[in-house]
Design an enzyme around this catalytic site. Sequence first.
Site, short mmCIF file in Angstrom:
data_model
loop_
_atom_site.label_atom_id
_atom_site.label_comp_id
_atom_site.label_asym_id
_atom_site.label_seq_id
_atom_site.Cartn_x
_atom_site.Cartn_y
_atom_site.Cartn_z
N THR A 8 0.84 -1.19 0.00
CA THR A 8 0.00 0.00 0.00
C THR A 8 0.88 1.24 0.00
O THR A 8 2.00 1.21 0.49
CB THR A 8 -0.93 0.03 1.24
OG1 THR A 8 -1.77 1.18 1.14
CG2 THR A 8 -0.17 0.09 2.54
N ASP A 69 -7.98 -5.12 -0.41
CA ASP A 69 -8.93 -4.38 -1.24
C ASP A 69 -10.24 -4.30 -0.48
O ASP A 69 -10.64 -5.27 0.18
CB ASP A 69 -9.12 -5.06 -2.60
CG ASP A 69 -9.60 -4.07 -3.65
OD1 ASP A 69 -9.26 -2.87 -3.56
OD2 ASP A 69 -10.32 -4.48 -4.57
#
Length: 194
Positions: A8, A69
């Site tokens: 991320t 996600d």
Amino acid sequence: MERIVLCTGNAGKMAELKALLPPSVQLLGLADVGLPADLPETGHTLQANALQKARFAHERCGLPCIADDTGLEVDTLHGEPGVYSARYAGEQRDAAANMAKLLGALHGVQDRRARFRTVLAFIREGVEETFEGRVDGTIALAPRGLGGFGYDPVFIPAGSTLTFAEMDKAAKNAISHRARAVEALVRSLTARYR
Ligand code: IMP
């Protein structure tokens, strides 16, 4: 010391996971292993996207990799915006525009049930695992509250009268979809790496 890459570019997600992992784990960011902050995510499910990002990183750096996600699934919209939540109102990924589009789609609609769902993928030495967390709730009639991010001002978790954006951080983190997915992953990692 076990090194794990979190796929991320979001510093908040990094700090959240770091605080929850056993001290024997050193969490690395994408930049630490020479990868770009935005990894490809072209799948049509949360699970496909989480796995795609984790595989992309794992194939390039060889270290254990975690990717996530998240989507907001609205029952009366047949699960939309779901995997397309970030870009619901367009490529600019604008939270206010996304919420305005969602409230427009639900204008006059009684059944406002929805859920946030997070899928975390973990790949180590080619072995793939996924962990899921969800929180059920309803979509508010209008945005309320200044905290949080994304769709927080329009999401009221079940059992609360407040939106996520009206709750303090700790109260949201105690029940959130992401926290629940992270807890499932951490339980598995703690058993392995303690
Ligand atoms: P991502 O998978 O974390 O990139 O999130 C996908 C979309 O869901 C983005 O539009 C985020 O803003 C939104 N989102 C993810 N987590 C949350 C949350 O905890 N609250 C509100 N919106 C969220």
